[in-house]
Write a protein that holds these residues in place. Structure first.
Motif, PDB file in Angstrom:
ATOM      1  N   SER A 192       0.829  -1.199   0.000  1.00  0.00           N
ATOM      2  CA  SER A 192       0.000   0.000   0.000  1.00  0.00           C
ATOM      3  C   SER A 192       0.865   1.251   0.000  1.00  0.00           C
ATOM      4  CB  SER A 192      -0.911   0.015   1.223  1.00  0.00           C
ATOM      5  OG  SER A 192      -0.128   0.110   2.395  1.00  0.00           O
ATOM      6  N   GLY A 193       2.140   1.069   0.325  1.00  0.00           N
ATOM      7  CA  GLY A 193       3.003   2.231   0.451  1.00  0.00           C
ATOM      8  C   GLY A 193       3.058   2.756   1.865  1.00  0.00           C
ATOM      9  N   ALA A 194       2.621   1.958   2.830  1.00  0.00           N
ATOM     10  CA  ALA A 194       2.613   2.424   4.217  1.00  0.00           C
ATOM     11  C   ALA A 194       4.026   2.411   4.817  1.00  0.00           C
ATOM     12  CB  ALA A 194       1.676   1.565   5.054  1.00  0.00           C
ATOM     13  N   LEU A 195       4.853   1.468   4.389  1.00  0.00           N
ATOM     14  CA  LEU A 195       6.216   1.410   4.930  1.00  0.00           C
ATOM     15  C   LEU A 195       7.112   2.402   4.204  1.00  0.00           C
ATOM     16  CD1 LEU A 195       6.977  -2.394   5.354  1.00  0.00           C
ATOM     17  CD2 LEU A 195       6.789  -0.669   7.145  1.00  0.00           C
ATOM     18  N   VAL A 196       7.093   2.319   2.909  1.00  0.00           N
ATOM     19  CA  VAL A 196       7.940   3.142   2.060  1.00  0.00           C
ATOM     20  C   VAL A 196       7.056   3.612   0.917  1.00  0.00           C
ATOM     21  CG1 VAL A 196       9.984   3.112   0.594  1.00  0.00           C
ATOM     22  CG2 VAL A 196       9.874   1.599   2.573  1.00  0.00           C
ATOM     23  N   PRO A 197       7.139   4.884   0.536  1.00  0.00           N
ATOM     24  CA  PRO A 197       6.324   5.324  -0.599  1.00  0.00           C
ATOM     25  C   PRO A 197       6.602   4.460  -1.834  1.00  0.00           C
ATOM     26  CG  PRO A 197       7.346   7.198   0.474  1.00  0.00           C
ATOM     27  CD  PRO A 197       7.897   5.974   1.138  1.00  0.00           C
ATOM     28  N   LEU A 198       5.569   4.209  -2.596  1.00  0.00           N
ATOM     29  CA  LEU A 198       5.715   3.344  -3.761  1.00  0.00           C
ATOM     30  C   LEU A 198       6.758   3.899  -4.734  1.00  0.00           C
ATOM     31  CD1 LEU A 198       2.039   2.270  -4.589  1.00  0.00           C
ATOM     32  CD2 LEU A 198       3.761   1.106  -3.215  1.00  0.00           C
ATOM     33  N   ALA A 199       6.937   5.216  -4.723  1.00  0.00           N
ATOM     34  CA  ALA A 199       7.901   5.838  -5.639  1.00  0.00           C
ATOM     35  C   ALA A 199       9.327   5.369  -5.375  1.00  0.00           C
ATOM     36  CB  ALA A 199       7.817   7.353  -5.510  1.00  0.00           C
ATOM     37  N   PHE A 200       9.580   4.847  -4.165  1.00  0.00           N
ATOM     38  CA  PHE A 200      10.924   4.377  -3.815  1.00  0.00           C
ATOM     39  C   PHE A 200      11.174   2.956  -4.295  1.00  0.00           C
ATOM     40  CE2 PHE A 200      12.730   7.447  -0.654  1.00  0.00           C
ATOM     41  CZ  PHE A 200      11.716   8.393  -0.761  1.00  0.00           C
ATOM     42  N   PHE A 201      10.120   2.277  -4.715  1.00  0.00           N
ATOM     43  CA  PHE A 201      10.256   0.877  -5.133  1.00  0.00           C
ATOM     44  C   PHE A 201      10.989   0.784  -6.459  1.00  0.00           C
ATOM     45  CE2 PHE A 201       6.257  -1.021  -2.915  1.00  0.00           C
ATOM     46  CZ  PHE A 201       6.880  -0.832  -1.694  1.00  0.00           C
ATOM     47  N   PRO A 202      11.637  -0.363  -6.695  1.00  0.00           N
ATOM     48  CA  PRO A 202      12.118  -0.617  -8.054  1.00  0.00           C
ATOM     49  C   PRO A 202      10.929  -0.673  -9.007  1.00  0.00           C
ATOM     50  CG  PRO A 202      12.327  -2.584  -6.679  1.00  0.00           C
ATOM     51  CD  PRO A 202      11.976  -1.450  -5.772  1.00  0.00           C
ATOM     52  N   GLY A 203      11.202  -0.392 -10.271  1.00  0.00           N
ATOM     53  CA  GLY A 203      10.127  -0.263 -11.267  1.00  0.00           C
ATOM     54  C   GLY A 203       9.142  -1.410 -11.285  1.00  0.00           C
ATOM     55  N   TRP A 204       9.656  -2.642 -11.308  1.00  0.00           N
ATOM     56  CA  TRP A 204       8.753  -3.795 -11.430  1.00  0.00           C
ATOM     57  C   TRP A 204       7.831  -3.919 -10.229  1.00  0.00           C
ATOM     58  CZ3 TRP A 204       8.987  -7.569  -7.719  1.00  0.00           C
ATOM     59  CH2 TRP A 204      10.134  -7.593  -6.917  1.00  0.00           C
ATOM     60  N   LEU A 205       8.390  -3.643  -9.043  1.00  0.00           N
ATOM     61  CA  LEU A 205       7.562  -3.778  -7.841  1.00  0.00           C
ATOM     62  C   LEU A 205       6.515  -2.682  -7.805  1.00  0.00           C
ATOM     63  CD1 LEU A 205       7.118  -5.459  -5.360  1.00  0.00           C
ATOM     64  CD2 LEU A 205       8.753  -4.045  -4.120  1.00  0.00           C
ATOM     65  N   GLN A 206       6.946  -1.503  -8.249  1.00  0.00           N
ATOM     66  CA  GLN A 206       6.018  -0.378  -8.274  1.00  0.00           C
ATOM     67  C   GLN A 206       4.847  -0.667  -9.210  1.00  0.00           C
ATOM     68  OE1 GLN A 206       7.910   3.322  -9.187  1.00  0.00           O
ATOM     69  NE2 GLN A 206       6.052   4.501  -8.845  1.00  0.00           N
TER      70      GLN A 206
END
Lengths: 268, 351
Positions: A192-206
């Motif tokens: 959901s992005g509660a731990l780390v904003p989704l923008a910080f994820f690698p592309g595939w995970l995002q």
């Protein structure tokens, strides 16, 4: 005048609120515990931002707002609401619900929303306090964004309920709730992005996260609230939330009828 | 058409069969075997409006399962049920609106809010008009003596208080039918009486049909004219309480206290069939010799006949007559000591 059929659910919500108040001390303690978690996250991110202006498109003040909004959204529908559904299933008191002219899913939603009102109030107070100390919040200024933000938060609660309800129903088959609770929490927190904003994820995970329902819980309201998505993009995100709400609600309905058949036909 | 009607009602539960020990548990993970267990095996039951029926049987006989099927919580495996013109498990909501149920082992009150609030919530759930709710609540509060605990939350109630509150909760919406599953379990005598009086009053004033399961035979004698005995999922007796007593509780025992012992009392009853004479106490103690107990079949000779014969030989200071309690009759049924064919024949006779 409220239609009588609707009134029963309103009364359920009110009773659930009273029930939450009965547990006020442990409710508040639980809340404070997650507030401490918020402070830890705050310090962690502060350290990360030392010497940085921006990370993955987030400035430090945006990040602070992100943490607070995440805290708010996450404090809604706490462990209490979730465990009240699972414990009904596990101790068999679901039978008492079947005896009454109420629909299980709607009744649970009503109860959840009831306690969400209190949870929302309490976290508003804590966030207000936090805002005073950090001074770093940039919440939406124009009425339009504010409205969208509020609406996306309401949708986020409904979405979270749908997910929680589905995972709670799994208890019919597992007869224990802890594994399900932990699995659901960690998946939701991550995706959901509660731990780390989704923008910080690698592309595939995002991109994976974006096609799953979980992002609607935190990512959607937060990015709208921070003004990172606006206008039609924001509306689109809300529309996606609602597609998921409807889909998961129907799935919950279907799963309930399966689960009830399971207990009522084969015995629990 | 009766208010409640079942035909060939069946319920089969699937039980997992596990081999003993850890190995068995591991094996069960991969190959599941199940065994069918018949909880209810073909029950035909007709209950008319306004009846109060006792549904009795040993633990595990299928009483609660039947009630759960009647109330729409369980789906039958076979047979038919019609309750007030509806099929309970198909029209669960409509059925739920018209029935009330008390499961003695569970509460339907909210654990952490005051009883009064729980009841108001039920008012909204069952859509009871405000004035009727008020009237019912007043009457129930009075009859059940709930005034002292309406403001407490269910977790703070004693068992007796909780059961009374539960009963009120089940009847608040004036249901046509009420299922009571062991409503007096674990209660003291005073509360039991209060609950029985309440049930009687509701049956009398509102014509509520009641089906109750119980292990308390006082409940049966006090509340029910009709008795249904079930064992191993089948009905083994269905008829009037009085008839089962006439048929299977024929013997009486007269206990007499005499002013002086009669040495050869047995001789007195020569010619009367099936008489057993017992002297209580040891003959070593002279005083207990004056107590005489005589057991007889009340359809084959009369009490007055026996008393007359004793009085011809000595003076009767005091006497009382015992009849077997319903408890004893049912215990015999449970133990299989009564011929169940004879029982059901007696039941048919009364129907």
């Amino acid at each position: 005048m409220i239609a009588p059929a609707f009134k029963k659910y309103v009364s359920l919500a009110r009773c659930s609120m009273q029930n939450t108040l009965a547990y006020r001390l442990s409710f508040i303690l639980n809340f404070l515990a997650s507030f401490i978690g918020l402070i830890a996250m705050y310090c962690l991110w502060q350290a990360i931002y030392t010497g940085q202006d921006q990370l993955s498109g987030f400035t430090w003040s945006q990040m602070q707002a992100y943490l607070l909004v995440t805290f708010f959204v996450n404090s809604m529908l706490s462990y209490y609401s979730e465990s009240s559904i699972t414990s009904k299933i596990i101790d068999g008191s679901v039978m008492m619900d079947l005896l009454r002219p109420i629909q299980f899913q709607k009744a649970r939603l009503a109860e959840t929303l009831g306690s969400c009102v209190l949870e929302g109030l309490l976290s508003c107070i804590l966030i207000g306090l936090a805002a005073i100390f950090t001074f770093g919040i940039s919440l939406p200024h124009d009425a339009g964004t504010l409205l969208l933000f509020a609406f996306s938060i309401v949708s986020s609660i409904l979405l979270k309920f749908s997910i929680v309800y589905l995972s709670a129903l799994l208890c019919f088959w597992t007869t224990s709730s802890f594994g399900i609770y932990w699995a659901r929490t960690s998946i939701t927190n991550l995706l959901s992005g509660a731990l780390v904003p989704l923008a910080f994820f690698p592309g595939w995970l995002q991109s994976t996260a974006m096609v799953l329902p979980f992002q609607g819980i935190v990512n959607t309201p937060v990015t709208i609230g921070l003004g990172m998505t606006a206008g039609t993009d924001a509306l689109q995100l809300i529309a996606i939330q609602w597609v998921w709400i409807v889909l998961l609600w129907l799935l919950g309905k279907w799963m309930w009828s399966r689960a009830v058949r399971q207990i009522t036909i084969h015995g629990g | 058409m009766s208010l409640i009607e079942t035909k060939g009602l069946q319920k089969v539960f699937r039980q997992a069969v596990k081999d003993p020990g850890l190995a068995g548990a591991v094996k069960h993970l991969f190959t599941q075997r199940y065994r069918d267990k018949y909880a209810v095996e073909g029950i035909d039951l007709k209950i008319e409006e306004g009846e109060t029926v006792a549904y009795v049987g040993p633990n595990g006989a299928g009483k609660s399962t039947t009630i759960k099927m009647l109330s729409g919580v369980l789906v039958p495996s076979g047979g038919e049920i019609i309750v007030d013109g509806r099929v309970p498990y198909k029209q669960r909501m409509e059925n739920a609106q018209r029935i009330g149920a008390v499961f003695g082992q569970r509460t339907q009150l909210w654990w952490d809010i005051p009883v009064r609030e729980s009841l108001s919530l039920l008012r909204d759930i069952y859509q009871v008009p405000t004035d009727r709710f008020k009237k019912n609540l007043d009457v129930f509060t009075e009859l059940l003596g709930m005034d002292s605990f309406l403001h407490l939350s269910a977790r703070k109630l004693s068992l007796g208080q909780r059961m009374r509150a539960d009963l009120a909760a089940a009847l608040l919406h004036d249901p046509k039918i009420v299922y009571l599953d062991e409503p007096t379990i674990g209660l003291d005598v005073a509360v039991k009486h209060r609950i029985r009086d309440f049930i009687k009053e509701m049956n009398r004033s509102k014509g509520t049909t009641m089906l109750l399961t119980t292990h308390d035979l006082g409940d049966i004698e006090d509340l029910c004219e009709r008795l249904v005995i079930i064992d191993q999922g089948r009905i083994i007796y269905d008829g009037k309480l009085q008839e089962v007593k006439d048929e299977f509780a024929r013997e009486r025992t007269i206990h007499m206290q005499l002013s002086s012992p009669i040495p050869d009392a047995e001789e007195l009853f020569r010619g009367l069939p099936e008489i057993q004479v017992k002297r209580s106490g040891d003959s070593l103690e002279a005083s207990s010799d004056t107590d005489l107990s005589i057991r007889f079949d009340r359809f084959r000779c009369t009490a007055s006949d026996i008393v007359k014969r004793v009085m011809s030989r000595g003076e009767v200071v005091d006497f009382r007559i015992d009849e077997p309690s319903i408890e004893e009759i049912i215990r015999r049924v449970y133990d299989g000591k009564l011929d169940s064919a004879a029982l059901s024949a007696a039941g048919k006779g009364s129907a």
